[in-house]
Design a protein around this motif. Sequence first.
Motif, mmCIF file in Angstrom:
data_model
loop_
_atom_site.group_PDB
_atom_site.id
_atom_site.type_symbol
_atom_site.label_atom_id
_atom_site.label_comp_id
_atom_site.label_asym_id
_atom_site.label_seq_id
_atom_site.Cartn_x
_atom_site.Cartn_y
_atom_site.Cartn_z
ATOM 1 N N ARG A 7 0.836 -1.204 0.000
ATOM 2 C CA ARG A 7 0.000 0.000 0.000
ATOM 3 C C ARG A 7 0.865 1.246 0.000
ATOM 4 N N PRO A 8 0.462 2.262 -0.740
ATOM 5 C CA PRO A 8 1.228 3.507 -0.747
ATOM 6 C C PRO A 8 1.017 4.293 0.545
ATOM 7 N N GLY A 9 2.033 5.055 0.920
ATOM 8 C CA GLY A 9 1.921 5.964 2.043
ATOM 9 C C GLY A 9 2.347 5.414 3.388
ATOM 10 N N VAL A 10 2.791 4.157 3.446
ATOM 11 C CA VAL A 10 3.290 3.581 4.695
ATOM 12 C C VAL A 10 4.731 4.049 4.879
ATOM 13 N N SER A 11 5.116 4.361 6.102
ATOM 14 C CA SER A 11 6.491 4.824 6.298
ATOM 15 C C SER A 11 7.466 3.730 5.864
ATOM 16 N N VAL A 12 8.531 4.141 5.208
ATOM 17 C CA VAL A 12 9.547 3.199 4.756
ATOM 18 C C VAL A 12 10.165 2.489 5.958
ATOM 19 N N GLU A 13 10.322 3.187 7.053
ATOM 20 C CA GLU A 13 10.879 2.572 8.262
ATOM 21 C C GLU A 13 10.010 1.401 8.712
ATOM 22 N N ASP A 14 8.707 1.595 8.762
ATOM 23 C CA ASP A 14 7.803 0.523 9.164
ATOM 24 C C ASP A 14 7.816 -0.621 8.157
ATOM 25 N N ALA A 15 7.815 -0.289 6.880
ATOM 26 C CA ALA A 15 7.814 -1.314 5.833
ATOM 27 C C ALA A 15 9.088 -2.154 5.882
ATOM 28 N N LEU A 16 10.233 -1.515 6.094
ATOM 29 C CA LEU A 16 11.492 -2.258 6.173
ATOM 30 C C LEU A 16 11.552 -3.130 7.419
ATOM 31 N N GLU A 17 10.972 -2.672 8.505
ATOM 32 C CA GLU A 17 10.956 -3.487 9.723
ATOM 33 C C GLU A 17 10.155 -4.768 9.476
ATOM 34 N N ILE A 18 8.997 -4.652 8.845
ATOM 35 C CA ILE A 18 8.185 -5.831 8.532
ATOM 36 C C ILE A 18 8.915 -6.714 7.517
ATOM 37 N N ALA A 19 9.535 -6.106 6.510
ATOM 38 C CA ALA A 19 10.276 -6.883 5.517
ATOM 39 C C ALA A 19 11.388 -7.686 6.179
ATOM 40 N N SER A 20 12.093 -7.079 7.125
ATOM 41 C CA SER A 20 13.161 -7.777 7.832
ATOM 42 C C SER A 20 12.612 -8.969 8.612
ATOM 43 N N CYS A 21 11.474 -8.785 9.267
ATOM 44 C CA CYS A 21 10.862 -9.890 10.026
ATOM 45 C C CYS A 21 10.407 -11.010 9.085
ATOM 46 N N LEU A 22 9.817 -10.660 7.950
ATOM 47 C CA LEU A 22 9.397 -11.673 6.979
ATOM 48 C C LEU A 22 10.604 -12.422 6.417
ATOM 49 N N LEU A 23 11.675 -11.697 6.137
ATOM 50 C CA LEU A 23 12.888 -12.344 5.644
ATOM 51 C C LEU A 23 13.485 -13.271 6.696
ATOM 52 N N ALA A 24 13.460 -12.881 7.958
ATOM 53 C CA ALA A 24 13.981 -13.737 9.026
ATOM 54 C C ALA A 24 13.188 -15.033 9.095
ATOM 55 N N SER A 25 11.885 -14.940 8.954
ATOM 56 C CA SER A 25 11.038 -16.132 8.982
ATOM 57 C C SER A 25 11.331 -17.042 7.790
ATOM 58 N N ALA A 26 11.419 -16.461 6.599
ATOM 59 C CA ALA A 26 11.729 -17.246 5.395
ATOM 60 C C ALA A 26 13.106 -17.884 5.520
ATOM 61 N N LEU A 27 14.066 -17.139 6.045
ATOM 62 C CA LEU A 27 15.422 -17.653 6.210
ATOM 63 C C LEU A 27 15.445 -18.850 7.156
ATOM 64 N N ARG A 28 14.729 -18.752 8.255
ATOM 65 C CA ARG A 28 14.639 -19.855 9.210
ATOM 66 C C ARG A 28 14.058 -21.104 8.539
ATOM 67 N N THR A 29 12.992 -20.928 7.771
ATOM 68 C CA THR A 29 12.329 -22.045 7.101
ATOM 69 C C THR A 29 13.232 -22.693 6.057
ATOM 70 N N VAL A 30 13.824 -21.874 5.201
ATOM 71 C CA VAL A 30 14.669 -22.408 4.123
ATOM 72 C C VAL A 30 15.946 -23.019 4.685
ATOM 73 N N ARG A 31 16.532 -22.394 5.713
ATOM 74 C CA ARG A 31 17.738 -22.959 6.333
ATOM 75 C C ARG A 31 17.430 -24.345 6.912
ATOM 76 N N GLY A 32 16.295 -24.482 7.581
ATOM 77 C CA GLY A 32 15.901 -25.774 8.137
ATOM 78 C C GLY A 32 15.718 -26.825 7.061
ATOM 79 N N ALA A 33 15.065 -26.458 5.967
ATOM 80 C CA ALA A 33 14.866 -27.399 4.865
ATOM 81 C C ALA A 33 16.196 -27.762 4.220
ATOM 82 N N ALA A 34 17.089 -26.801 4.065
ATOM 83 C CA ALA A 34 18.399 -27.064 3.460
ATOM 84 C C ALA A 34 19.193 -28.052 4.301
ATOM 85 N N MET A 35 19.152 -27.883 5.605
ATOM 86 C CA MET A 35 19.902 -28.781 6.488
ATOM 87 C C MET A 35 19.262 -30.169 6.526
#
Length: 99
Positions: free
Chosen positions: A34-62
């Motif tokens: 959505r337009p108009g969301v602060s970039v700071e807030d959007a990046l914080e959520i993006a970082s959390c989503l990436l951490a979750s994806a990283l945890r999942t993919v790392r587990g599957a890789a191992m």
Amino acid sequence: MSKTDTSTAAPAPVTASKTFHSCNPAQQHLFAVRPGVSVEDALEIASCLLASALRTVRGAAMEHDDEALFGAVFQLEAVKAVVDAAGLAAPTENQEGGE
């Protein structure tokens, strides 16, 4: 600050609209940032989503000892590092993969 100082703070950057996830043969996009969301807030959520994806993919890789999945782990780590290094996301020590 003196009364003659007319400088004002620059407005905080905000998101623009960006659609994603094609859902049919016509390639219509189902979701959007959505337009108009602060970039700071959007990046914080993006970082959390990436951490979750990283945890999942790392587990599957191992679990499967899969080279392609280990490559995906590297790519997710790289993207998360860029997001976190932007200096706007939440402190990395509070997130998976942080230093």
